[in-house]
Design a protein around this motif. Structure first.
Motif, PDB file in Angstrom:
ATOM      1  N   GLU A 224       0.827  -1.205   0.000  1.00 48.98           N
ATOM      2  CA  GLU A 224       0.000   0.000   0.000  1.00 48.98           C
ATOM      3  C   GLU A 224       0.864   1.259   0.000  1.00 48.98           C
ATOM      4  O   GLU A 224       0.513   2.263  -0.633  1.00 48.98           O
ATOM      5  CB  GLU A 224      -0.953  -0.022   1.200  1.00 48.98           C
ATOM      6  CG  GLU A 224      -2.045  -1.059   1.050  1.00 48.98           C
ATOM      7  CD  GLU A 224      -1.491  -2.498   0.942  1.00 48.98           C
ATOM      8  OE1 GLU A 224      -1.836  -3.182  -0.045  1.00 48.98           O
ATOM      9  OE2 GLU A 224      -0.705  -2.923   1.826  1.00 48.98           O
TER      10      GLU A 224
ATOM     11  N   ALA B 194      -0.648   2.349  -3.262  1.00 47.29           N
ATOM     12  CA  ALA B 194      -1.811   3.189  -2.959  1.00 47.29           C
ATOM     13  C   ALA B 194      -1.423   4.623  -2.624  1.00 47.29           C
ATOM     14  O   ALA B 194      -2.155   5.563  -2.947  1.00 47.29           O
ATOM     15  CB  ALA B 194      -2.609   2.589  -1.796  1.00 47.29           C
TER      16      ALA B 194
ATOM     17  N   GLY C  10      -7.098   4.293   3.352  1.00 49.22           N
ATOM     18  CA  GLY C  10      -6.108   3.795   2.397  1.00 49.22           C
ATOM     19  C   GLY C  10      -5.459   2.494   2.801  1.00 49.22           C
ATOM     20  O   GLY C  10      -4.611   1.979   2.075  1.00 49.22           O
TER      21      GLY C  10
ATOM     22  N   LEU D 157      -9.532  -0.232   1.609  1.00 49.95           N
ATOM     23  CA  LEU D 157      -9.629  -0.427   0.172  1.00 49.95           C
ATOM     24  C   LEU D 157     -10.264  -1.772  -0.179  1.00 49.95           C
ATOM     25  O   LEU D 157     -10.952  -1.900  -1.193  1.00 49.95           O
ATOM     26  CB  LEU D 157      -8.239  -0.301  -0.459  1.00 49.95           C
ATOM     27  CG  LEU D 157      -7.612   1.097  -0.335  1.00 49.95           C
ATOM     28  CD1 LEU D 157      -6.192   1.100  -0.872  1.00 49.95           C
ATOM     29  CD2 LEU D 157      -8.459   2.142  -1.048  1.00 49.95           C
TER      30      LEU D 157
ATOM     31  N   LYS E 259      -1.419  -3.878  -8.279  1.00 50.96           N
ATOM     32  CA  LYS E 259      -2.175  -3.314  -7.156  1.00 50.96           C
ATOM     33  C   LYS E 259      -2.466  -1.830  -7.389  1.00 50.96           C
ATOM     34  O   LYS E 259      -3.545  -1.341  -7.056  1.00 50.96           O
ATOM     35  CB  LYS E 259      -1.406  -3.506  -5.849  1.00 50.96           C
ATOM     36  CG  LYS E 259      -1.592  -4.890  -5.227  1.00 50.96           C
ATOM     37  CD  LYS E 259      -1.073  -4.924  -3.809  1.00 50.96           C
ATOM     38  CE  LYS E 259      -1.360  -6.252  -3.127  1.00 50.96           C
ATOM     39  NZ  LYS E 259      -2.797  -6.434  -2.819  1.00 50.96           N
ATOM     40  N   SER E 260      -1.498  -1.122  -7.946  1.00 52.27           N
ATOM     41  CA  SER E 260      -1.680   0.310  -8.189  1.00 52.27           C
ATOM     42  C   SER E 260      -2.868   0.558  -9.110  1.00 52.27           C
ATOM     43  O   SER E 260      -3.644   1.514  -8.904  1.00 52.27           O
ATOM     44  CB  SER E 260      -0.412   0.909  -8.805  1.00 52.27           C
ATOM     45  OG  SER E 260      -0.591   2.289  -9.084  1.00 52.27           O
TER      46      SER E 260
ATOM     47  N   TYR F 270      -5.995  -0.076  -6.946  1.00 52.68           N
ATOM     48  CA  TYR F 270      -6.151   0.965  -5.930  1.00 52.68           C
ATOM     49  C   TYR F 270      -6.508   2.309  -6.554  1.00 52.68           C
ATOM     50  O   TYR F 270      -7.310   3.066  -5.995  1.00 52.68           O
ATOM     51  CB  TYR F 270      -4.876   1.093  -5.105  1.00 52.68           C
ATOM     52  CG  TYR F 270      -4.626  -0.059  -4.166  1.00 52.68           C
ATOM     53  CD1 TYR F 270      -5.657  -0.887  -3.734  1.00 52.68           C
ATOM     54  CD2 TYR F 270      -3.340  -0.326  -3.682  1.00 52.68           C
ATOM     55  CE1 TYR F 270      -5.432  -1.935  -2.864  1.00 52.68           C
ATOM     56  CE2 TYR F 270      -3.104  -1.380  -2.802  1.00 52.68           C
ATOM     57  CZ  TYR F 270      -4.145  -2.179  -2.403  1.00 52.68           C
ATOM     58  OH  TYR F 270      -3.916  -3.213  -1.539  1.00 52.68           O
TER      59      TYR F 270
END
Length: 328
Positions: free
Chosen positions: A99, A103, A165, A170, A312-313, A316
């Motif tokens: 994260e 994120a 976050g 999330l 993941k980005s 997110y």
């Protein structure tokens, strides 16, 4: 004086060979002084406990002190800024979770800070899955019950997390997106307070990892409805997967933790750190400790860390935009 193309090529190859030899020498000499591992996680937390195990094993392997520098707070930026000021020589490394990498750039847009523009992934440590936790007295017996309750009362069901976050926040946003439900978020400063409130039913549910919730769980105050993963885990064989519990099969909530270095560290040094951390992670003592937390040991290459962070980005970024989430 002029040089033939062949002579120029020979000279360039010789320079490249010298550079490679120099890099290898740097790696062979590394480390010849103490190494500092900066972390945004507080002392006593799960990632901190892992880092201390790893640092102890590395110090023995390297015959050098490996120091832990805890810099919690500021959404991770206190630790990040500390590591950014370090020389790019491999003697200061930064522990971050996925994260912080994936994120954070979406949550702090005004800072215009993209983690992987300033740091290179060096070595992976572990990945942790998350469970849906409710009070042991909750009327919900599975994810179908939770989703039905949220559909019946839009914006009424409250879920807790350990911060805006966070994977808990999330992950719930992703659950909403996949099911069309709407809920209210209650972020907590203290993880222990969060799960105390879930245990009493004051907060109806939250995502939870084993190390963060095991105290309340062992006291009989928590129950896990599902693991947000495609497979059950050996540590909790009776807890169904998200799909088995009546939730969306595509919902996976997890976090991975890695070591990064300020950009500019020689490639050979990064390769040595990656290989040595992988060797340490394979140690039976560390594997046994990971097993108690349901941490999955990872031995990813830097490229694999970056690919997983980019995936993941993307997720997110969409969730942050959808939920209009900001920490600016």
């Amino acid at each position: 004086m002029s040089f033939s193309p062949r002579a120029l090529l020979t000279g360039m190859l010789a320079l490249a060979s010298l550079a490679a030899t120099g890099a290898l020498a740097q790696a062979g000499d590394y480390p010849n002084k103490p190494v500092t591992l900066v972390t945004p996680f507080a002392a006593g937390s799960g990632p901190d406990a892992v880092l201390r195990l790893v640092s102890d094993k590395l110090s023995r392997l390297w015959n050098q002190r490996v120091l832990i520098d805890n810099r919690p707070g500021g959404g991770g930026f206190i630790a990040i800024d500390q590591a950014r000021r370090a020389a790019p020589d491999g003697y200061t490394l930064l522990q971050l979770d996925s994260e912080h990498i994936a994120a954070l750039p979406h949550l702090y847009k005004s800072r215009n800070f993209v983690t992987l523009q300033h740091f290179d992934p060096v070595a992976s440590l572990f990945r942790t899955p998350f469970f849906v936790a409710v009070s042991s007295e909750s009327k919900w017996k599975n994810m179908g019950d939770l989703i039905a309750a949220a559909k019946a009362s839009p914006d009424a069901i409250v879920y807790g997390s350990w911060g805006v976050g966070s994977p808990g926040h999330l992950g719930a946003q992703q659950l909403e997106a996949l099911t069309g439900i709407r809920m209210r978020h209650a972020p907590f400063r203290e993880v222990s307070q969060l799960f105390s409130n879930v245990g009493t039913g004051e907060v109806p549910w939250s995502f939870a990892s084993i190390p963060s919730s095991q105290g309340i769980y062992k006291a009989g105050k928590l129950r896990y409805l599902a693991i947000a993963a495609p497979k059950r885990i050996p540590q909790m064989p009776d807890v169904p997967t998200m799909a088995e519990a009546g939730g969306p099969a595509s919902l996976e909530v997890n976090s991975f933790v890695s070591l990064l270095a300020p950009k500019g560290v020689p490639a050979a040094v990064k390769a040595k750190i990656n290989a040595d951390v992988a060797k340490v992670i394979a140690d039976p003592e560390i594997r046994a400790r990971f097993d108690t937390f349901a941490f999955e040991p990872l031995a990813w290459s830097p490229e694999e860390i970056e690919r997983n962070a980019e995936a993941k980005s993307k997720v997110y970024g969409e969730l942050v935009r959808r939920g209009n989430i900001s920490l600016d």
